[in-house]
Motif scaffolding. Sequence first.
Motif, PDB file in Angstrom:
ATOM      1  N   ARG A  38       0.816  -1.221   0.000  1.00 33.79           N
ATOM      2  CA  ARG A  38       0.000   0.000   0.000  1.00 33.79           C
ATOM      3  C   ARG A  38       0.845   1.265   0.000  1.00 33.79           C
ATOM      4  N   GLY A  39       0.287   2.311  -0.644  1.00 32.21           N
ATOM      5  CA  GLY A  39       0.793   3.667  -0.461  1.00 32.21           C
ATOM      6  C   GLY A  39      -0.225   4.429   0.349  1.00 32.21           C
ATOM      7  N   ARG A  40      -0.197   5.762   0.253  1.00 36.22           N
ATOM      8  CA  ARG A  40      -1.181   6.572   0.966  1.00 36.22           C
ATOM      9  C   ARG A  40      -2.529   6.485   0.262  1.00 36.22           C
ATOM     10  N   ARG A  41      -3.601   6.711   1.042  1.00 29.17           N
ATOM     11  CA  ARG A  41      -4.962   6.836   0.492  1.00 29.17           C
ATOM     12  C   ARG A  41      -5.299   5.735  -0.510  1.00 29.17           C
ATOM     13  N   GLY A  42      -4.995   4.495  -0.146  1.00 28.79           N
ATOM     14  CA  GLY A  42      -5.426   3.355  -0.948  1.00 28.79           C
ATOM     15  C   GLY A  42      -4.623   3.114  -2.211  1.00 28.79           C
ATOM     16  N   ARG A  43      -3.538   3.872  -2.420  1.00 33.15           N
ATOM     17  CA  ARG A  43      -2.735   3.618  -3.608  1.00 33.15           C
ATOM     18  C   ARG A  43      -1.886   2.362  -3.419  1.00 33.15           C
ATOM     19  N   THR A  44      -1.371   1.858  -4.543  1.00 30.24           N
ATOM     20  CA  THR A  44      -0.625   0.589  -4.526  1.00 30.24           C
ATOM     21  C   THR A  44       0.875   0.844  -4.441  1.00 30.24           C
ATOM     22  N   TRP A  45       1.553   0.051  -3.620  1.00 30.15           N
ATOM     23  CA  TRP A  45       3.020   0.005  -3.675  1.00 30.15           C
ATOM     24  C   TRP A  45       3.400  -1.273  -4.400  1.00 30.15           C
ATOM     25  N   LEU A  46       3.895  -1.136  -5.634  1.00 31.81           N
ATOM     26  CA  LEU A  46       4.259  -2.304  -6.443  1.00 31.81           C
ATOM     27  C   LEU A  46       5.379  -3.062  -5.733  1.00 31.81           C
ATOM     28  N   SER A  47       5.158  -4.354  -5.519  1.00 32.05           N
ATOM     29  CA  SER A  47       6.055  -5.113  -4.633  1.00 32.05           C
ATOM     30  C   SER A  47       6.402  -6.476  -5.198  1.00 32.05           C
ATOM     31  N   PRO A  96       5.485  14.436   2.015  1.00 28.71           N
ATOM     32  CA  PRO A  96       5.831  14.070   3.390  1.00 28.71           C
ATOM     33  C   PRO A  96       6.483  12.700   3.538  1.00 28.71           C
ATOM     34  N   ASN A  97       6.558  11.916   2.447  1.00 28.47           N
ATOM     35  CA  ASN A  97       6.876  10.505   2.693  1.00 28.47           C
ATOM     36  C   ASN A  97       7.691   9.816   1.619  1.00 28.47           C
ATOM     37  N   ASP A  98       8.368  10.571   0.763  1.00 28.78           N
ATOM     38  CA  ASP A  98       9.089   9.917  -0.331  1.00 28.78           C
ATOM     39  C   ASP A  98      10.585  10.185  -0.257  1.00 28.78           C
ATOM     40  N   VAL A  99      11.350   9.175  -0.676  1.00 30.82           N
ATOM     41  CA  VAL A  99      12.784   9.333  -0.906  1.00 30.82           C
ATOM     42  C   VAL A  99      12.983   9.320  -2.416  1.00 30.82           C
ATOM     43  N   THR A 136       9.687  -3.949 -16.380  1.00 27.29           N
ATOM     44  CA  THR A 136       8.256  -3.788 -16.661  1.00 27.29           C
ATOM     45  C   THR A 136       7.546  -2.929 -15.624  1.00 27.29           C
ATOM     46  N   LEU A 137       8.173  -2.726 -14.466  1.00 27.48           N
ATOM     47  CA  LEU A 137       7.488  -1.999 -13.395  1.00 27.48           C
ATOM     48  C   LEU A 137       7.379  -0.509 -13.683  1.00 27.48           C
ATOM     49  N   HIS A 138       8.349   0.017 -14.438  1.00 24.19           N
ATOM     50  CA  HIS A 138       8.415   1.469 -14.625  1.00 24.19           C
ATOM     51  C   HIS A 138       7.132   2.019 -15.223  1.00 24.19           C
ATOM     52  N   PRO A 144       7.890   8.611 -12.369  1.00 23.61           N
ATOM     53  CA  PRO A 144       9.262   8.096 -12.467  1.00 23.61           C
ATOM     54  C   PRO A 144       9.673   7.373 -11.178  1.00 23.61           C
ATOM     55  N   ILE A 145      10.201   6.191 -11.332  1.00 23.67           N
ATOM     56  CA  ILE A 145      10.702   5.444 -10.169  1.00 23.67           C
ATOM     57  C   ILE A 145      12.117   4.971 -10.475  1.00 23.67           C
ATOM     58  N   THR A 146      12.875   4.688  -9.449  1.00 21.92           N
ATOM     59  CA  THR A 146      14.250   4.243  -9.664  1.00 21.92           C
ATOM     60  C   THR A 146      14.629   3.228  -8.592  1.00 21.92           C
ATOM     61  N   GLU A 238      -4.546  14.705   3.392  1.00 24.11           N
ATOM     62  CA  GLU A 238      -5.279  14.668   2.113  1.00 24.11           C
ATOM     63  C   GLU A 238      -4.552  15.434   1.006  1.00 24.11           C
ATOM     64  N   VAL A 239      -3.464  16.094   1.351  1.00 24.14           N
ATOM     65  CA  VAL A 239      -2.798  16.964   0.383  1.00 24.14           C
ATOM     66  C   VAL A 239      -1.617  16.248  -0.275  1.00 24.14           C
ATOM     67  N   SER A 240      -1.477  16.443  -1.592  1.00 22.87           N
ATOM     68  CA  SER A 240      -0.302  15.981  -2.326  1.00 22.87           C
ATOM     69  C   SER A 240       0.435  17.181  -2.890  1.00 22.87           C
ATOM     70  N   VAL A 241       1.736  17.049  -3.044  1.00 26.58           N
ATOM     71  CA  VAL A 241       2.560  18.131  -3.570  1.00 26.58           C
ATOM     72  C   VAL A 241       3.336  17.615  -4.774  1.00 26.58           C
ATOM     73  N   ARG A 242       3.339  18.398  -5.851  1.00 26.91           N
ATOM     74  CA  ARG A 242       4.130  18.052  -7.037  1.00 26.91           C
ATOM     75  C   ARG A 242       5.020  19.236  -7.373  1.00 26.91           C
ATOM     76  N   LYS A 243       6.174  18.956  -7.977  1.00 26.70           N
ATOM     77  CA  LYS A 243       6.954  20.068  -8.528  1.00 26.70           C
ATOM     78  C   LYS A 243       6.199  20.619  -9.718  1.00 26.70           C
TER      79      LYS A 243
HETATM   80  P1  ATP Z   1       1.714  11.677  -2.375  1.00 25.96           P
HETATM   81  O1  ATP Z   1       2.628  12.790  -2.709  1.00 25.96           O
HETATM   82  O2  ATP Z   1       0.293  12.105  -2.265  1.00 25.96           O
HETATM   83  O3  ATP Z   1       2.177  10.841  -1.245  1.00 25.96           O
HETATM   84  P2  ATP Z   1       2.628   9.537  -4.086  1.00 25.96           P
HETATM   85  O4  ATP Z   1       2.474   9.311  -5.547  1.00 25.96           O
HETATM   86  O5  ATP Z   1       3.988   9.739  -3.539  1.00 25.96           O
HETATM   87  O6  ATP Z   1       1.698  10.754  -3.709  1.00 25.96           O
HETATM   88  P3  ATP Z   1       2.286   7.334  -2.217  1.00 25.96           P
HETATM   89  O7  ATP Z   1       1.009   6.900  -1.625  1.00 25.96           O
HETATM   90  O8  ATP Z   1       3.324   7.904  -1.344  1.00 25.96           O
HETATM   91  O9  ATP Z   1       1.899   8.335  -3.391  1.00 25.96           O
HETATM   92  O10 ATP Z   1       2.923   6.104  -2.977  1.00 25.96           O
HETATM   93  C1  ATP Z   1       2.172   5.340  -3.895  1.00 25.96           C
HETATM   94  C2  ATP Z   1       2.611   5.667  -5.318  1.00 25.96           C
HETATM   95  O11 ATP Z   1       3.991   5.355  -5.499  1.00 25.96           O
HETATM   96  C3  ATP Z   1       1.909   4.835  -6.360  1.00 25.96           C
HETATM   97  O12 ATP Z   1       0.692   5.411  -6.746  1.00 25.96           O
HETATM   98  C4  ATP Z   1       2.917   4.784  -7.512  1.00 25.96           C
HETATM   99  O13 ATP Z   1       2.835   5.924  -8.328  1.00 25.96           O
HETATM  100  C5  ATP Z   1       4.242   4.847  -6.801  1.00 25.96           C
HETATM  101  N1  ATP Z   1       4.836   3.506  -6.625  1.00 25.96           N
HETATM  102  C6  ATP Z   1       4.215   2.309  -6.510  1.00 25.96           C
HETATM  103  N2  ATP Z   1       5.086   1.315  -6.333  1.00 25.96           N
HETATM  104  C7  ATP Z   1       6.312   1.894  -6.306  1.00 25.96           C
HETATM  105  C8  ATP Z   1       7.627   1.397  -6.143  1.00 25.96           C
HETATM  106  N3  ATP Z   1       7.897   0.106  -5.971  1.00 25.96           N
HETATM  107  N4  ATP Z   1       8.625   2.303  -6.183  1.00 25.96           N
HETATM  108  C9  ATP Z   1       8.399   3.611  -6.368  1.00 25.96           C
HETATM  109  N5  ATP Z   1       7.190   4.144  -6.514  1.00 25.96           N
HETATM  110  C10 ATP Z   1       6.157   3.297  -6.490  1.00 25.96           C
END
Ligand code: ATP
Length: 244
Positions: A38-47, A96-99, A136-138, A144-146, A238-243
């Motif tokens: 899981r990510g925030r608010r029901g989003r998926t963390w690909l695992s 608030p929660n990403d590296v 295939t995950l990208h 963008p993920i790395t 409930e807030v998200s931030v993007r560049k």
């Molecule tokens: P917010 O800024 O609101 O937190 P977010 O996109 O960072 O938005 P999160 O809930 O923190 O959202 O993380 C979930 C999101 O991360 C997914 O919707 C997807 O875009 C991304 N994600 C999913 N799996 C992975 C992964 N293995 N590595 C990196 N990013 C991923």
Amino acid sequence: GMLEVHWDIDSTSSELARRIPVLDDLSFVLAEAQSAGRGRRGRTWLSPPGMNLYLSVLKRFDGGFASLSGLSLAVGVMLLRALAELGIRTPGLKWPNDVLAGNAKLAGVLVELSGEYSGPCAAVIGVGLNIRLPDTLHERAGQPITDLASLMGGDPPNRNRIAAAVITELAEGLVAFERHGFAAFADDYAANDLLRGESLRIIDPRGEYDATGEGVDERGALRVRRANGEVSIVDSAEVSVRKA
Ligand code: ATP
């Protein structure tokens, strides 16, 4: 605490959450793969299975949710400290929660609380750290993920060493957070704040707006300067931030 490793599980955080009443403080669950990360608010963390880190830890706090502001930012600092010990200094923190490394998401933090606002409570803290992602995950990530393999020319540190460094930093860092709160992490956060001085799009359910990152306050809430010069505090889940 204890440390448990699963092959496949729905989510390491769900597993800890099911067992909060019976587990010791600082219990860790790791998995090779998650079927419902899981990510925030029901989003998926690909695992996917392979060479990534999926880990959660249970930490109890006496002071309730009220004492835990800035916890997800502090965990981000703990992750950067663990990576720095392994010689990896490129990543920074996106509130608030990403590296992130070079604008791509390397790791994510998910803090889930249960218990009382000003009494005993428990935090289940999940960490996903990409070490070697399948190609295939990208396209499935939607942003963008790395992974550490890409950052380090195909040759990341041994996964057990990475796990050990992360677990050690979390165990020490969470006790420091319990004693001192976000204050013990504020300088390191500021030194790695990727949003400071940046043009941002603030995605608030009550309305979106553009602003400039102005660091975080003593509670870990985001400070932004709006077009009219006013500084706003952003601290809603409930807030998200993007560049921008
Ligand atoms: P917010 O800024 O609101 O937190 P977010 O996109 O960072 O938005 P999160 O809930 O923190 O959202 O993380 C979930 C999101 O991360 C997914 O919707 C997807 O875009 C991304 N994600 C999913 N799996 C992975 C992964 N293995 N590595 C990196 N990013 C991923």
